[in-house]
Design an enzyme around this catalytic site. Structure first.
Site, PDB file in Angstrom:
ATOM      1  N   ARG A   1       0.667  -1.139   0.000  1.00  0.00           N
ATOM      2  CA  ARG A   1       0.194   0.060  -0.345  1.00  0.00           C
ATOM      3  C   ARG A   1       0.897   1.238   0.136  1.00  0.00           C
ATOM      4  O   ARG A   1       0.456   2.464   0.730  1.00  0.00           O
ATOM      5  CB  ARG A   1      -1.229   0.039   1.626  1.00  0.00           C
TER       6      ARG A   1
ATOM      7  N   SER B   1     -10.922  -0.596   3.426  1.00  0.00           N
ATOM      8  CA  SER B   1     -10.272  -1.463   4.207  1.00  0.00           C
ATOM      9  C   SER B   1      -9.700   0.162   5.373  1.00  0.00           C
ATOM     10  O   SER B   1      -8.940   1.328   4.649  1.00  0.00           O
ATOM     11  CB  SER B   1      -9.774  -1.943   4.162  1.00  0.00           C
TER      12      SER B   1
ATOM     13  N   GLU C   1      -4.703   3.900   6.149  1.00  0.00           N
ATOM     14  CA  GLU C   1      -4.411   3.917   5.169  1.00  0.00           C
ATOM     15  C   GLU C   1      -4.847   4.666   4.472  1.00  0.00           C
ATOM     16  O   GLU C   1      -4.301   5.104   3.435  1.00  0.00           O
ATOM     17  CB  GLU C   1      -5.295   2.730   3.946  1.00  0.00           C
TER      18      GLU C   1
END
Length: 341
Positions: A167, A241, A337
């Protein structure tokens, strides 16, 4: 020359999937790279702080945005060429990601199907190195084109230059602050094989009697799983998420297993262990709980939601409370995130 009108005081509520009602002091819908060149050539405009916005699906607006919002609206997709092993497909930055994946499948090209139904745009996909069901963007990445505000030039970047991580990419660091993604090219394999490393996906295909699935069938199954587990941002504001799955050393994981034998963990090639953030949050009792107008999705503890009228500050307060509980109970740090603005 293309339009360079900077709209003042624009609501961003429709441009972020959390549906946070924040406003942009200055806003530009980017439909032509020449607009970015014009900005760079104007000393006063080039000096403004910038926020590049795609689908707003990896963003938490905690306040009004003083920076110049560049909303990427570049559209278009094409088969761009071929190599001995792959077909090259290219999409411009503003293309919706899922629509692009569906288009590749309609061309009979497999490779991106495990990333079906991820919200956002093509231009944002390499920035976050989006991933799901055992696949990541970097696995099929070929090259991308950026506009560099530092030089005023357009250039191509390779995978090595993008510095992909979990990520992560160069675009999320200081060295990438002046780079705006214009288009992305993927190399889709001629000799396609289904990626069934993710057990839930393999089990769903087996249950459907699809022992030799097509790329489209894999993509449809991934989309069905996501729809079952995750809220649609059109119905409930969210950014998917919210936390990354934390990675710990093997020793730390072993100590945690002594106290929590059912700890969900996955060994990594370097010997570290990736823990399931959703499991950690669930063990702390947060699934389905609310804090103000923000809450944790009842079907998936990894997803924070706007239950209606929540501010970014309320979502952030909820995230911090969850982080504190996981830290206290497990000694593990959860990293969000979404980009916080």
């Amino acid at each position: 020359m293309p339009d360079l009108f900077l709209s003042p005081d624009v609501s961003l509520q429709a441009f972020n999937t959390f549906r946070i009602d924040a406003r942009a002091r200055r806003y530009l819908h980017v439909s032509d790279p020449a607009q970015l060149a014009q900005l760079a050539a104007d000393a006063a405009l080039a000096a403004l702080p910038r926020l590049v916005l795609g689908g707003g699906s990896n963003l938490l607006l905690t306040r009004d945005v003083e920076a110049l919002v560049l909303h990427m609206g570049l559209l278009g997709r094409e088969i761009a060429g071929a190599t001995a092993d792959a077909i090259l497909v290219r999409a411009r930055a503003g293309e919706p990601w899922h629509g692009f994946v569906q288009w590749t499948l309609a061309q009979g090209l497999g490779g991106l199907e495990n990333l079906s139904l991820i919200p956002g745009t093509v231009g944002a996909s390499p920035i976050q190195n989006i991933g799901a069901y055992g696949a990541e963007v970097k696995d099929l990445f070929h090259a991308l084109t950026v506009f560099d505000f530092g030089t005023g030039a357009i250039r191509t970047m390779t995978a090595a230059e993008c510095r992909f991580g979990y990520r992560d990419s160069v675009f999320k660091h200081a060295e990438g602050k002046d780079l705006v993604v214009l288009d992305v090219t993927f190399a889709l394999p001629r000799a396609w094989r289904p990626n069934l490393r993710y057990a839930e996906l393999a089990d769903a295909l087996a249950a459907a009697g699809l022992g030799a699935p097509t790329p489209q069938q894999v993509g449809d199954t991934v989309a069905a799983i996501r729809r079952r587990k995750l809220p649609d941002p059109a119905d409930i504001g969210n950014a998917g998420s919210f936390f990354k799955n934390p990675v710990v050393t093997g020793d730390v994981c072993a100590r945690l297993l002594e106290s929590w034998p059912t700890l969900v963990h996955h060994r990594q090639p370097d010997g570290s262990e990736k823990l399931a953030a959703g499991w950690l949050i669930d063990q702390c009792g947060w699934k389905g709980k609310t804090l103000g107008r923000a809450g944790v999705y009842p079907k998936q503890a990894l997803v924070l939601v706007n239950n209606g009228g929540a501010t970014g500050a309320e979502v952030l307060a909820l995230a911090r409370a969850i982080q504190a509980d996981v830290r206290e109970r497990f000694g593990v740090e959860l990293e969000p995130e979404p980009v916080m603005v």
